[in-house]
Write a protein that holds these residues in place. Structure first.
Motif, PDB file in Angstrom:
ATOM      1  N   LYS A  32       0.855  -1.188   0.000  1.00 30.46           N
ATOM      2  CA  LYS A  32       0.000   0.000   0.000  1.00 30.46           C
ATOM      3  C   LYS A  32       0.892   1.238   0.000  1.00 30.46           C
ATOM      4  O   LYS A  32       1.971   1.237   0.585  1.00 30.46           O
ATOM      5  CB  LYS A  32      -0.908   0.009   1.231  1.00 30.46           C
ATOM      6  CG  LYS A  32      -1.905  -1.142   1.284  1.00 30.46           C
ATOM      7  CD  LYS A  32      -2.795  -1.066   2.518  1.00 30.46           C
ATOM      8  CE  LYS A  32      -2.027  -1.392   3.788  1.00 30.46           C
ATOM      9  NZ  LYS A  32      -2.893  -1.422   4.990  1.00 30.46           N
ATOM     10  N   ALA A  33       0.418   2.302  -0.656  1.00 38.54           N
ATOM     11  CA  ALA A  33       1.216   3.532  -0.726  1.00 38.54           C
ATOM     12  C   ALA A  33       0.296   4.742  -0.673  1.00 38.54           C
ATOM     13  O   ALA A  33      -0.885   4.654  -1.038  1.00 38.54           O
ATOM     14  CB  ALA A  33       2.043   3.556  -2.010  1.00 38.54           C
ATOM     15  N   GLU A  34       0.854   5.867  -0.202  1.00 40.65           N
ATOM     16  CA  GLU A  34       0.078   7.103  -0.129  1.00 40.65           C
ATOM     17  C   GLU A  34       0.561   8.145  -1.128  1.00 40.65           C
ATOM     18  O   GLU A  34       0.123   9.293  -1.083  1.00 40.65           O
ATOM     19  CB  GLU A  34       0.112   7.666   1.297  1.00 40.65           C
ATOM     20  CG  GLU A  34      -0.598   6.769   2.295  1.00 40.65           C
ATOM     21  CD  GLU A  34      -0.714   7.392   3.685  1.00 40.65           C
ATOM     22  OE1 GLU A  34      -0.416   8.598   3.818  1.00 40.65           O
ATOM     23  OE2 GLU A  34      -1.095   6.673   4.616  1.00 40.65           O
ATOM     24  N   ASP A  35       1.471   7.772  -2.012  1.00 40.80           N
ATOM     25  CA  ASP A  35       1.892   8.676  -3.089  1.00 40.80           C
ATOM     26  C   ASP A  35       2.264   7.854  -4.318  1.00 40.80           C
ATOM     27  O   ASP A  35       2.542   6.653  -4.225  1.00 40.80           O
ATOM     28  CB  ASP A  35       3.057   9.569  -2.652  1.00 40.80           C
ATOM     29  CG  ASP A  35       4.342   8.787  -2.423  1.00 40.80           C
ATOM     30  OD1 ASP A  35       5.031   8.482  -3.411  1.00 40.80           O
ATOM     31  OD2 ASP A  35       4.642   8.472  -1.244  1.00 40.80           O
ATOM     32  N   GLY A  36       2.280   8.526  -5.467  1.00 47.70           N
ATOM     33  CA  GLY A  36       2.496   7.824  -6.718  1.00 47.70           C
ATOM     34  C   GLY A  36       3.876   7.228  -6.898  1.00 47.70           C
ATOM     35  O   GLY A  36       4.020   6.132  -7.451  1.00 47.70           O
ATOM     36  N   GLN A  37       4.891   7.916  -6.409  1.00 40.31           N
ATOM     37  CA  GLN A  37       6.253   7.393  -6.559  1.00 40.31           C
ATOM     38  C   GLN A  37       6.432   6.102  -5.769  1.00 40.31           C
ATOM     39  O   GLN A  37       7.003   5.123  -6.259  1.00 40.31           O
ATOM     40  CB  GLN A  37       7.289   8.428  -6.098  1.00 40.31           C
ATOM     41  CG  GLN A  37       8.733   7.998  -6.322  1.00 40.31           C
ATOM     42  CD  GLN A  37       9.065   7.770  -7.786  1.00 40.31           C
ATOM     43  OE1 GLN A  37       8.984   8.689  -8.599  1.00 40.31           O
ATOM     44  NE2 GLN A  37       9.434   6.548  -8.150  1.00 40.31           N
ATOM     45  N   SER A  38       5.906   6.091  -4.544  1.00 45.75           N
ATOM     46  CA  SER A  38       5.985   4.875  -3.724  1.00 45.75           C
ATOM     47  C   SER A  38       5.193   3.739  -4.371  1.00 45.75           C
ATOM     48  O   SER A  38       5.615   2.582  -4.348  1.00 45.75           O
ATOM     49  CB  SER A  38       5.430   5.148  -2.325  1.00 45.75           C
ATOM     50  OG  SER A  38       6.209   6.127  -1.656  1.00 45.75           O
ATOM     51  N   ALA A  39       4.056   4.083  -4.972  1.00 48.53           N
ATOM     52  CA  ALA A  39       3.248   3.074  -5.656  1.00 48.53           C
ATOM     53  C   ALA A  39       4.017   2.472  -6.818  1.00 48.53           C
ATOM     54  O   ALA A  39       4.037   1.243  -6.991  1.00 48.53           O
ATOM     55  CB  ALA A  39       1.948   3.711  -6.163  1.00 48.53           C
ATOM     56  N   THR A  61       1.099  11.184 -10.233  1.00 49.44           N
ATOM     57  CA  THR A  61      -0.337  10.907 -10.235  1.00 49.44           C
ATOM     58  C   THR A  61      -0.565   9.463 -10.677  1.00 49.44           C
ATOM     59  O   THR A  61       0.349   8.803 -11.189  1.00 49.44           O
ATOM     60  CB  THR A  61      -1.081  11.838 -11.196  1.00 49.44           C
ATOM     61  OG1 THR A  61      -0.695  11.516 -12.552  1.00 49.44           O
ATOM     62  CG2 THR A  61      -0.766  13.300 -10.918  1.00 49.44           C
ATOM     63  N   GLY A  62      -1.781   8.986 -10.501  1.00 55.66           N
ATOM     64  CA  GLY A  62      -2.106   7.658 -11.001  1.00 55.66           C
ATOM     65  C   GLY A  62      -1.890   7.547 -12.499  1.00 55.66           C
ATOM     66  O   GLY A  62      -1.434   6.515 -13.005  1.00 55.66           O
ATOM     67  N   LEU A  63      -2.185   8.630 -13.224  1.00 50.47           N
ATOM     68  CA  LEU A  63      -1.959   8.644 -14.669  1.00 50.47           C
ATOM     69  C   LEU A  63      -0.471   8.585 -14.997  1.00 50.47           C
ATOM     70  O   LEU A  63      -0.061   7.911 -15.949  1.00 50.47           O
ATOM     71  CB  LEU A  63      -2.587   9.896 -15.297  1.00 50.47           C
ATOM     72  CG  LEU A  63      -4.104   9.858 -15.488  1.00 50.47           C
ATOM     73  CD1 LEU A  63      -4.629  11.239 -15.827  1.00 50.47           C
ATOM     74  CD2 LEU A  63      -4.490   8.864 -16.575  1.00 50.47           C
ATOM     75  N   ASP A  64       0.343   9.282 -14.194  1.00 45.27           N
ATOM     76  CA  ASP A  64       1.800   9.230 -14.400  1.00 45.27           C
ATOM     77  C   ASP A  64       2.312   7.797 -14.231  1.00 45.27           C
ATOM     78  O   ASP A  64       3.148   7.327 -15.007  1.00 45.27           O
ATOM     79  CB  ASP A  64       2.522  10.132 -13.392  1.00 45.27           C
ATOM     80  CG  ASP A  64       2.282  11.614 -13.632  1.00 45.27           C
ATOM     81  OD1 ASP A  64       1.996  11.986 -14.787  1.00 45.27           O
ATOM     82  OD2 ASP A  64       2.383  12.387 -12.662  1.00 45.27           O
ATOM     83  N   VAL A  65       1.815   7.125 -13.208  1.00 43.41           N
ATOM     84  CA  VAL A  65       2.242   5.746 -12.957  1.00 43.41           C
ATOM     85  C   VAL A  65       1.800   4.841 -14.112  1.00 43.41           C
ATOM     86  O   VAL A  65       2.570   4.008 -14.591  1.00 43.41           O
ATOM     87  CB  VAL A  65       1.663   5.223 -11.623  1.00 43.41           C
ATOM     88  CG1 VAL A  65       2.032   3.755 -11.421  1.00 43.41           C
ATOM     89  CG2 VAL A  65       2.189   6.062 -10.451  1.00 43.41           C
ATOM     90  N   ALA A  66       0.567   5.042 -14.578  1.00 41.54           N
ATOM     91  CA  ALA A  66       0.070   4.253 -15.716  1.00 41.54           C
ATOM     92  C   ALA A  66       0.934   4.487 -16.949  1.00 41.54           C
ATOM     93  O   ALA A  66       1.253   3.545 -17.691  1.00 41.54           O
ATOM     94  CB  ALA A  66      -1.386   4.625 -16.009  1.00 41.54           C
TER      95      ALA A  66
END
Length: 210
Positions: A32-39, A61-66
């Motif tokens: 589990k993560a609370e920010d996009g980089q950690s995710a 952001t979630g879009l950045d990670v995607a």
């Protein structure tokens, strides 16, 4: 084998609630993560089947990670959850090959349905979003060739490869100003929003037409 999942949301209550709910349903929560980089780091490390990500998070952001998952050809399938129902976000999600897009107010009741679709390599969007996507004008290959000039088609094809105006101008031996004019004309013909990336997003989502 249980489906493995990474969850990220910068709202602790939402993060815990979704994690507890999915754990109770037999899914394996790898992190589990609370920010996009950690995710993104968790996705790289644990290689989950699915990543459930909030769109608006710190750092990435979630879009950045995607986008990063798509760029690096990761096998993890991304599901986005959000309070946003902006059309441009739906379009970006499709361009980055997001498998699910759920509005937060329906997250708990829809997440299992979404996961079941994603496990079968099927994309799932909340009903409100699906109605928007289905209402968008669909073009055939022949229609596009009738609608756009040969040069406009070349410009759109290069945009689908994420080329900049300067790179397109160099390729077509033209000026940046001329390319901008072609882009503007194409946006009008396709009845797209006049946002900066609208045509590039459309080109990415409709590569099969070129």
């Amino acid at each position: 084998m249980s489906t493995s999942i990474v969850i990220a949301d910068d709202h602790p209550l939402m993060l815990r609630g979704l994690s507890d709910f999915l754990s109770s349903k037999g899914y394996t929560i790898l992190g589990k993560a609370e920010d996009g980089q950690s995710a993104y780091n968790l996705i790289i490390k644990n290689k989950p089947d699915i990543a459930i990500l909030d769109i608006r998070m710190p750092y990435l952001t979630g879009l950045d990670v995607a986008e990063q998952c798509q760029k690096h050809e990761l096998d993890t399938k991304v599901i986005l959850i959000t309070f946003d129902n902006e059309e441009t976000l739906f379009d970006k999600a499709k361009a980055f090959n997001v498998y699910g897009y759920i509005l937060k107010e329906f997250a708990i009741e829809e997440i299992e349905i979404c996961i079941s679709h994603v496990k079968k390599n099927e994309k799932y969007f909340s009903e409100e979003i699906a109605s928007y996507l289905n209402s968008k004008i669909k073009y055939s290959n022949a229609h596009i060739k009738d609608l756009l000039t040969k040069t406009e088609l070349k410009v759109v094809k290069l945009l689908s490869k994420n080329k900049s105006n300067q790179e397109i101008a160099d390729t077509l031996q033209s000026s940046v100003r001329t390319i901008e004019k072609h882009r503007s004309n194409t946006v009008k013909k396709l009845k797209l929003q006049k946002s900066h990336n609208a045509l590039m997003l459309w080109a990415n989502m409709n590569k099969e037409l070129f």
